[in-house]
Motif scaffolding. Structure first.
Motif, PDB file in Angstrom:
ATOM      1  N   VAL A 265       5.444  27.166 -37.914  1.00  0.00           N
ATOM      2  CA  VAL A 265       4.756  27.512 -36.662  1.00  0.00           C
ATOM      3  C   VAL A 265       3.583  26.553 -36.512  1.00  0.00           C
ATOM      4  O   VAL A 265       2.551  26.698 -37.178  1.00  0.00           O
ATOM      5  CB  VAL A 265       4.269  28.975 -36.681  1.00  0.00           C
ATOM      6  CG1 VAL A 265       3.553  29.312 -35.369  1.00  0.00           C
ATOM      7  CG2 VAL A 265       5.442  29.919 -36.903  1.00  0.00           C
ATOM      8  N   ASN A 266       3.744  25.562 -35.616  1.00  0.00           N
ATOM      9  CA  ASN A 266       2.778  24.467 -35.530  1.00  0.00           C
ATOM     10  C   ASN A 266       2.138  24.328 -34.155  1.00  0.00           C
ATOM     11  O   ASN A 266       1.565  23.284 -33.857  1.00  0.00           O
ATOM     12  CB  ASN A 266       3.441  23.146 -35.913  1.00  0.00           C
ATOM     13  CG  ASN A 266       3.785  23.092 -37.388  1.00  0.00           C
ATOM     14  OD1 ASN A 266       2.906  23.179 -38.237  1.00  0.00           O
ATOM     15  ND2 ASN A 266       5.083  22.973 -37.700  1.00  0.00           N
ATOM     16  N   ARG A 267       2.255  25.362 -33.317  1.00  0.00           N
ATOM     17  CA  ARG A 267       1.583  25.310 -32.023  1.00  0.00           C
ATOM     18  C   ARG A 267       0.310  26.159 -32.069  1.00  0.00           C
ATOM     19  O   ARG A 267       0.352  27.344 -32.408  1.00  0.00           O
ATOM     20  CB  ARG A 267       2.485  25.832 -30.901  1.00  0.00           C
ATOM     21  CG  ARG A 267       3.744  25.021 -30.671  1.00  0.00           C
ATOM     22  CD  ARG A 267       3.445  23.534 -30.435  1.00  0.00           C
ATOM     23  NE  ARG A 267       2.488  23.301 -29.356  1.00  0.00           N
ATOM     24  CZ  ARG A 267       1.978  22.097 -29.071  1.00  0.00           C
ATOM     25  NH1 ARG A 267       2.299  21.039 -29.811  1.00  0.00           N
ATOM     26  NH2 ARG A 267       1.145  21.957 -28.077  1.00  0.00           N
ATOM     27  N   PRO A 268      -0.859  25.592 -31.756  1.00  0.00           N
ATOM     28  CA  PRO A 268      -2.110  26.354 -31.787  1.00  0.00           C
ATOM     29  C   PRO A 268      -2.081  27.584 -30.884  1.00  0.00           C
ATOM     30  O   PRO A 268      -2.815  28.552 -31.147  1.00  0.00           O
ATOM     31  CB  PRO A 268      -3.153  25.328 -31.307  1.00  0.00           C
ATOM     32  CG  PRO A 268      -2.564  24.001 -31.669  1.00  0.00           C
ATOM     33  CD  PRO A 268      -1.086  24.163 -31.464  1.00  0.00           C
ATOM     34  N   GLU A 269      -1.251  27.551 -29.839  1.00  0.00           N
ATOM     35  CA  GLU A 269      -1.177  28.704 -28.946  1.00  0.00           C
ATOM     36  C   GLU A 269      -0.700  29.959 -29.667  1.00  0.00           C
ATOM     37  O   GLU A 269      -0.935  31.087 -29.200  1.00  0.00           O
ATOM     38  CB  GLU A 269      -0.244  28.411 -27.776  1.00  0.00           C
ATOM     39  CG  GLU A 269      -0.771  27.393 -26.787  1.00  0.00           C
ATOM     40  CD  GLU A 269      -0.546  25.958 -27.222  1.00  0.00           C
ATOM     41  OE1 GLU A 269      -0.903  25.043 -26.462  1.00  0.00           O
ATOM     42  OE2 GLU A 269      -0.008  25.752 -28.341  1.00  0.00           O
ATOM     43  N   ARG A 270      -0.065  29.802 -30.823  1.00  0.00           N
ATOM     44  CA  ARG A 270       0.400  30.954 -31.593  1.00  0.00           C
ATOM     45  C   ARG A 270      -0.704  31.520 -32.489  1.00  0.00           C
ATOM     46  O   ARG A 270      -0.507  32.547 -33.134  1.00  0.00           O
ATOM     47  CB  ARG A 270       1.601  30.539 -32.448  1.00  0.00           C
ATOM     48  CG  ARG A 270       2.809  30.042 -31.644  1.00  0.00           C
ATOM     49  CD  ARG A 270       3.503  31.196 -30.946  1.00  0.00           C
ATOM     50  NE  ARG A 270       4.011  32.176 -31.887  1.00  0.00           N
ATOM     51  CZ  ARG A 270       5.208  32.086 -32.492  1.00  0.00           C
ATOM     52  NH1 ARG A 270       6.017  31.052 -32.216  1.00  0.00           N
ATOM     53  NH2 ARG A 270       5.610  33.019 -33.326  1.00  0.00           N
ATOM     54  N   TYR A 271      -1.822  30.816 -32.537  1.00  0.00           N
ATOM     55  CA  TYR A 271      -2.940  31.254 -33.387  1.00  0.00           C
ATOM     56  C   TYR A 271      -4.196  31.429 -32.497  1.00  0.00           C
ATOM     57  O   TYR A 271      -5.179  30.695 -32.629  1.00  0.00           O
ATOM     58  CB  TYR A 271      -3.225  30.239 -34.494  1.00  0.00           C
ATOM     59  CG  TYR A 271      -2.068  29.955 -35.414  1.00  0.00           C
ATOM     60  CD1 TYR A 271      -1.859  30.716 -36.562  1.00  0.00           C
ATOM     61  CD2 TYR A 271      -1.187  28.900 -35.149  1.00  0.00           C
ATOM     62  CE1 TYR A 271      -0.794  30.443 -37.422  1.00  0.00           C
ATOM     63  CE2 TYR A 271      -0.122  28.621 -35.989  1.00  0.00           C
ATOM     64  CZ  TYR A 271       0.071  29.394 -37.125  1.00  0.00           C
ATOM     65  OH  TYR A 271       1.118  29.131 -37.969  1.00  0.00           O
ATOM     66  N   THR A 272      -4.133  32.380 -31.579  1.00  0.00           N
ATOM     67  CA  THR A 272      -5.222  32.535 -30.604  1.00  0.00           C
ATOM     68  C   THR A 272      -6.544  32.948 -31.240  1.00  0.00           C
ATOM     69  O   THR A 272      -7.610  32.753 -30.647  1.00  0.00           O
ATOM     70  CB  THR A 272      -4.832  33.568 -29.541  1.00  0.00           C
ATOM     71  OG1 THR A 272      -4.484  34.804 -30.184  1.00  0.00           O
ATOM     72  CG2 THR A 272      -3.639  33.083 -28.729  1.00  0.00           C
TER      73      THR A 272
END
Length: 822
Positions: A265-272
Motif C-alpha cells: 500500500v504505497n498511496r499516501p491517500e490511504r494513510y490520512t
C-alpha cells in the motif's frame, strides 16, 4: 351594641408595614397581615405553612463566608454548588457527590477570603460556568462528568486592553543583553510598573510595518516511488500521479515503516492520519489589511493559497496550533495558459502561505508572488520581571507571534483591561451570542463583549461580529453592579439603570450600540433576577426591591418599588437572594441579620406578598434554588446556615422542600442505648423528636451532639430537628366606619385545608394565647373545613386576631371570618 362580621378572605398583600395600620381605605390592608412568620402566601390567596429544612451535610468550613450556587444543565441534570474559602463542593439529588476516597467531592479555588467569596459572580452556559471576581482573573468551571469538575483560568485568544488611544506616557523598548540571553527592556517616562505585575499584567504595543513579500519557490524535499521507509513530521515529498504529474505531500505525523506501513500500500491517500496533499512553498506571512498574489510566464503546476488563525489558545502557558483553510486554488497547464492576479483584505490578524499541490517534472512550476500591504500590528506582551517603577522586562504573551517586538519608542501602547493595574471584571452575562464582562475596579463603567460565538476573543476588530469595548458616558463614574439580558442588555449601576441596545434592527455591534438611561434609582451589588418579562433588582443600600419593566405608555423601561408596603421586613439589608419557580414565583432574600424574607409574586393574580422566615438557632448565609430531587415540579430552596458558637460553631447546608416535616435542620437519628449521637449541628439546643407514629417529644442536645431519649428501643430511627413555629396576625380589625372606635372580639371561624388542629389563637399578645380544643369536632387530621373559636377579649381600638402553630404538623389557612362587637 352593634355586631359586625369582618372577613379576611385573602392574604395576597403579605405582611404590611405598621405605617398602614390606620389606612383602612387601601385595598392591600384588607388583604394583608401585620405579622407573617414561617408562612408562605399562596397565589390563590391562602397561607401555607413553610416546610422545614432538612440537613444535607455540614459545609466544608466551620466559619466564614459560604455561597450556594445552582447549576442547571437541563430539567433532569442539576447540581448545587457550595462555594467557601478556597473550595467548591457539589451536590446532586439532595446529597453530596462523593470523591474517590468516600468524602465529599471538592475542587480547590483561588477565592480564599470572605470578600472574594462574597464578590464572586457566576454565569452558566451549558456545562461551563464563567466566574468573575474583581481581584482574580476570570475562571471557567467545566463539568466533564458528575465526578469530574475542572476549574481553570479563562483562555483568551484575543486579550482586551485598557484603551485604543495614544498613551500620554511614552514607552521605550530596547533589546538588551542579560547574561547569555537577549531580553526586551521597557522604560517609561513616568511610574507605571509595580512588583505585583510580574507574570500577571499584559500590555499592547502597536507598531507599524512595511510591505511584506514572499515567493513560492520551495519544492518537496524528495521524490518517492513507495512508502516503505520512515518519515517524520514536517517532511515533504512527491509521488507520481496517473496523468504523469507529481503530487506533493506533507507528513503531518511521524510515520514508521515497521509499525504503520502496510506492505504493497504505497498511496499516501490511504494513510490520512499521516499525510496530507500539498507542501509549503513559501514562508508564512502576517496579513492585516490588503493583499495580492500574482503569477507570470508559462508554467505547469497546481497551487493553493492558505489562511491560518490561532486555534483559540494562543496565550501562555498553552500550546496552540494554527488552523489552516484554503482561500483559492489556481493552476496552469497545456490548454489552459492563464496567469492570475488575486487580491483580498483581512480585517483581522491572520497568517498566509503559498502551497504547491502538484507539478509536471522537468518544466517550470512558476513563481507566485504574494504581497501583504503595510499596516500596524498589536504586540501582546506580559511583564516578565519588575525592575523599577519606570522599567520592566517584557516577554511575548503569545506562542505564535506574527512579529518580534524590537527596539522602538512609542505612545501607541496600553495596559491590558484585566490585570493588577485595573483589577478584573465584577459582573458577567451572555447576550446575543456574546460573553459580556462588566466593570473592573479601574474601569468601573466599561463593558467588554467577546466575538459572537467565540467567548475567548476580546480584541476589538472591524467586522460586525468582532469583540467590543464600550464605556458608558455618565456624569459619575459609578461601578456596574449587574448586567442582565432582556430586551437589550440591561445594566445597573450604583447611580442608575441603563439599557444597551442597537440603533437598528441588526444585532449589537460597535457601530450601532447605544446606551439609554431609564432610571436614576441606583442598584446594590447583587445580580438582578429575571421574573417573567421583567427584572428584579436590589436598590442601592440593600433595603428595597424594585422591578424594572417595559411600559407601553412611556415607551421605555420604568421601575416600581415592590417592597414599599413591606419595607420594614428589609431593614437589615439584603445580602443574597434567589428566585424559586413553582405555582408562583417566590423571591427568597437573605438579610444581614441572618433571617430571610420571601416575596410571592404572580402578576396575573395581582399577588406581591412579603413574608418573614427564621431558622431557630441559626443565621442564614446564602440561598439558592434547584429543581426538586424527587421529580416534583416545584424547585427546592437550599440554605447555608451558620449554627452554634465557639467550639460548637459549624455551617450546615440545608434543603427546604415540600414533603419535609415542619422542623428545621432535621435529620434522621438511630437510638442506641436510649441515646442518640451525631447531632453536632444542634449542640446545646432544645430540639424535638418525631417518631414513626407521629409522636412529638422535646429533647435536649448536649455540647457533644448527644441526646437522651428514654423509653426508645435500640435501632429505632427517629427524626430530630428544631421547632419552626409559624404565626399569622391580621391587620387591625377596622373598616372606614369603625376606625378608631373601641371593639370587642367575640369569636372567629377559620377555613382550613388539610391541616392540623393543634394550634393556638389569640390577639398576638404573648399572654393572650389559647389552645384550640378540637375534641368536639371528632375528626381525624389532616382536617379540611371551618373551625370555630369562641373567646371574649377586652375592648381595644386596634384589635387583631392571630393564629400560631408550634407542632411540626402542616397547617393551611384559606380564610378568616371574625365576629366583632362595637
Amino acid at each position: 351594641m352593634a355586631k359586625q362580621v369582618l372577613q379576611r378572605l385573602s392574604f395576597t398583600a403579605g405582611e404590611l408595614t405598621p405605617w398602614l395600620a390606620g389606612r383602612a381605605d387601601l385595598d392591600p390592608v384588607s388583604r394583608g397581615a401585620s405579622r407573617l412568620r414561617n408562612f408562605l402566601v399562596s397565589p390563590f390567596g391562602g397561607l401555607r405553612r413553610r416546610p422545614g429544612t432538612r440537613l444535607v451535610v455540614r459545609a466544608g468550613c466551620t466559619e466564614g463566608a459560604v455561597r450556594l450556587v445552582s447549576f442547571k444543565y437541563s430539567t433532569g441534570v442539576q447540581f448545587m454548588l457550595e462555594v467557601g474559602r478556597g473550595y467548591i463542593r457539589y451536590f446532586k439529588d439532595g446529597a453530596p457527590l462523593p470523591d474517590a476516597e468516600g468524602g465529599v467531592l471538592e475542587t480547590p479555588t483561588p477565592w480564599k477570603t470572605d470578600e472574594q467569596v462574597g464578590n464572586l459572580r457566576m454565569q452558566q452556559l451549558n456545562d461551563v460556568i464563567y466566574c468573575v471576581e474583581p481581584s482574580t482573573p476570570p475562571m471557567t468551571l467545566a463539568r466533564h462528568a458528575d465526578d469530574d469538575w475542572r476549574l481553570e483560568a479563562l483562555e483568551f485568544s484575543g486579550m482586551p486592553y485598557e484603551s485604543s488611544l495614544f498613551n500620554a506616557v511614552r514607552l521605550e523598548c530596547r533589546m538588551v543583553r542579560d547574561g547569555s540571553a537577549n531580553r526586551l527592556l521597557a522604560t517609561a517616562d513616568e511610574d507605571v510598573f509595580t512588583p505585583e505585575m510580574e507574570g500577571r499584567e499584559f500590555l499592547r504595543v502597536t507598531r507599524k510595518y512595511g510591505e511584506a513579500v514572499v515567493e513560492g519557490t520551495q519544492m518537496p524535499f524528495y521524490h518517492l516511488t513507495n512508502l516503505d521507509r520512515d518519515l517524520y513530521k514536517g517532511e515533504t515529498f512527491s509521488m507520481d500521479r496517473e496523468d504523469g504529474w507529481r503530487q506533493a505531500y506533507t507528513c503531518i505525523r511521524d510515520f514508521s515503516r515497521k509499525n504503520d506501513y502496510q506492505p504493497g500500500v504505497n498511496r499516501p491517500e490511504r494513510y490520512t492520519a499521516f499525510f496530507e496533499k500539498g507542501s509549503d512553498a513559501s514562508a508564512r506571512v502576517h496579513v492585516s489589511g490588503a493583499w495580492t498574489l500574482e503569477t507570470t510566464g508559462t508554467w505547469d503546476a497546481e497551487w493553493e493559497i492558505c489562511r491560518g488563525y490561532p486555534d483559540g489558545s494562543n496565550y501562555l502557558p498553552n500550546q496552540p496550533e494554527l488552523v489552516w483553510h484554503s482561500v483559492k486554488s489556481f493552476q496552469q497547464r497545456d490548454g489552459f495558459r492563464n496567469n492570475f492576479t488575486l487580491s483580498g483584505n483581512e480585517e483581522e490578524m491572520s497568517y498566509y502561505k503559498i502551497r504547491l499541490m502538484a507539478y509536471r517534472n522537468g518544466v517550470s512550476t512558476g513563481t507566485p508572488v504574494f504581497r501583504a500591504a503595510a499596516g500596524s500590528f498589536n504586540h501582546e506582551m506580559v511583564v516578565e520581571e519588575y525592575v523599577s517603577p519606570r522599567s520592566a522586562y517584557l516577554a511575548n504573551a503569545l506562542h505564535l507571534s506574527y512579529y518580534v517586538l524590537g527596539d522602538c519608542e512609542t505612545n501607541d501602547w496600553s495596559f491590558g483591561a484585566f490585570g493588577v493595574r485595573n483589577g478584573y471584571p465584577c459582573t458577567v452575562e451572555f447576550h446575543q451570542g456574546r460573553l459580556w464582562f462588566g466593570g473592573t475596579p479601574g474601569q468601573p463603567q466599561t463593558l467588554w463583549a467577546s466575538r459572537v460565538d467565540d467567548f475567548s476573543a476580546f480584541t476589538p476588530g472591524i467586522p460586525s461580529d468582532s469583540p467590543m469595548i464600550l464605556t458608558m458616558a455618565a456624569s459619575q463614574q459609578n461601578r456596574i453592579s449587574w448586567i442582565a439580558s432582556l430586551r437589550g442588555l440591561m445594566i445597573g449601576t450604583s447611580e442608575g439603570e441603563w439599557r444597551l441596545s442597537a440603533s437598528n434592527s441588526e444585532g449589537l455591534n460597535a457601530s450601532n450600540a447605544g446606551f439609554e438611561r431609564h432610571s436614576g434609582v441606583g442598584s446594590a451589588s447583587l445580580d438582578a433576577l429575571t421574573v417573567e418579562n421583567s427584572l428584579l433588582f436590589v436598590q442601592q443600600g440593600g433595603m428595597k426591591v424594585r422591578e424594572l419593566f417595559y411600559s407601553l405608555e412611556a415607551d421605555g423601561y420604568q421601575t416600581r418599588d415592590v417592597s414599599l408596603l413591606s419595607d420594614h421586613l428589609l431593614a437589615a439589608g439584603i445580602v443574597d437572594w434567589t428566585v424559586q419557580r413553582s405555582t408562583a414565583f417566590h423571591v427568597w432574600c437573605v438579610l444581614g441579620d441572618g433571617s430571610a424574607v420571601c416575596m410571592t409574586l404572580n402578576r396575573e393574580q395581582n399577588v406581591a406578598a412579603w413574608h418573614a422566615h427564621r431558622l431557630e438557632h441559626g443565621r442564614i448565609l446564602s440561598v439558592a434554588s434547584l429543581r426538586g430531587s424527587h421529580g416534583t415540579p416545584d424547585e427546592e430552596v437550599w440554605f447555608a446556615v451558620a449554627r452554634g458558637e465557639g467550639k460548637r460553631a459549624c455551617i450546615t447546608v440545608e434543603r427546604l422542600a415540600d414533603g419535609n416535616v415542619c422542623l428545621d435542620a432535621c435529620t434522621e437519628a438511630v437510638v442506641q442505648g436510649e441515646k442518640m449521637a451525631g447531632l453536632g449541628h444542634l449542640a446545646g439546643c432544645g430540639a424535638l423528636l418525631l417518631d414513626g407514629e407521629g409522636a412529638c417529644l422535646p429533647i435536649s442536645v448536649d455540647g457533644e451532639g448527644n441526646a437522651a431519649c428514654p423509653g426508645r428501643l435500640d435501632g429505632e430511627t427517629v427524626t430530630v430537628g428544631l421547632a419552626a413555629p409559624a404565626e399569622v396576625r391580621t391587620m387591625p380589625l377596622e373598616t372606614l366606619e369603625t376606625l378608631g372606635r373601641f371593639k370587642k372580639q367575640l369569636g372567629a371561624r377559620a377555613l382550613l385545608h388539610e391541616s392540623t388542629l393543634k394550634f393556638r389563637y389569640g390577639t398576638g399578645h404573648p399572654d393572650a394565647w389559647r389552645d384550640f380544643q378540637p375534641g368536639r369536632y371528632g375528626v381525624a387530621e389532616p382536617y379540611s373545613g371551618y373551625v370555630r373559636m369562641i373567646h371574649n377579649y377586652g375592648m381595644d381600638e386596634q384589635s387583631c386576631f392571630a393564629l400560631r402553630v408550634e407542632t411540626p404538623d402542616q397547617f393551611n389557612l384559606l380564610a378568616l371570618v371574625l365576629d366583632v362587637e362595637l
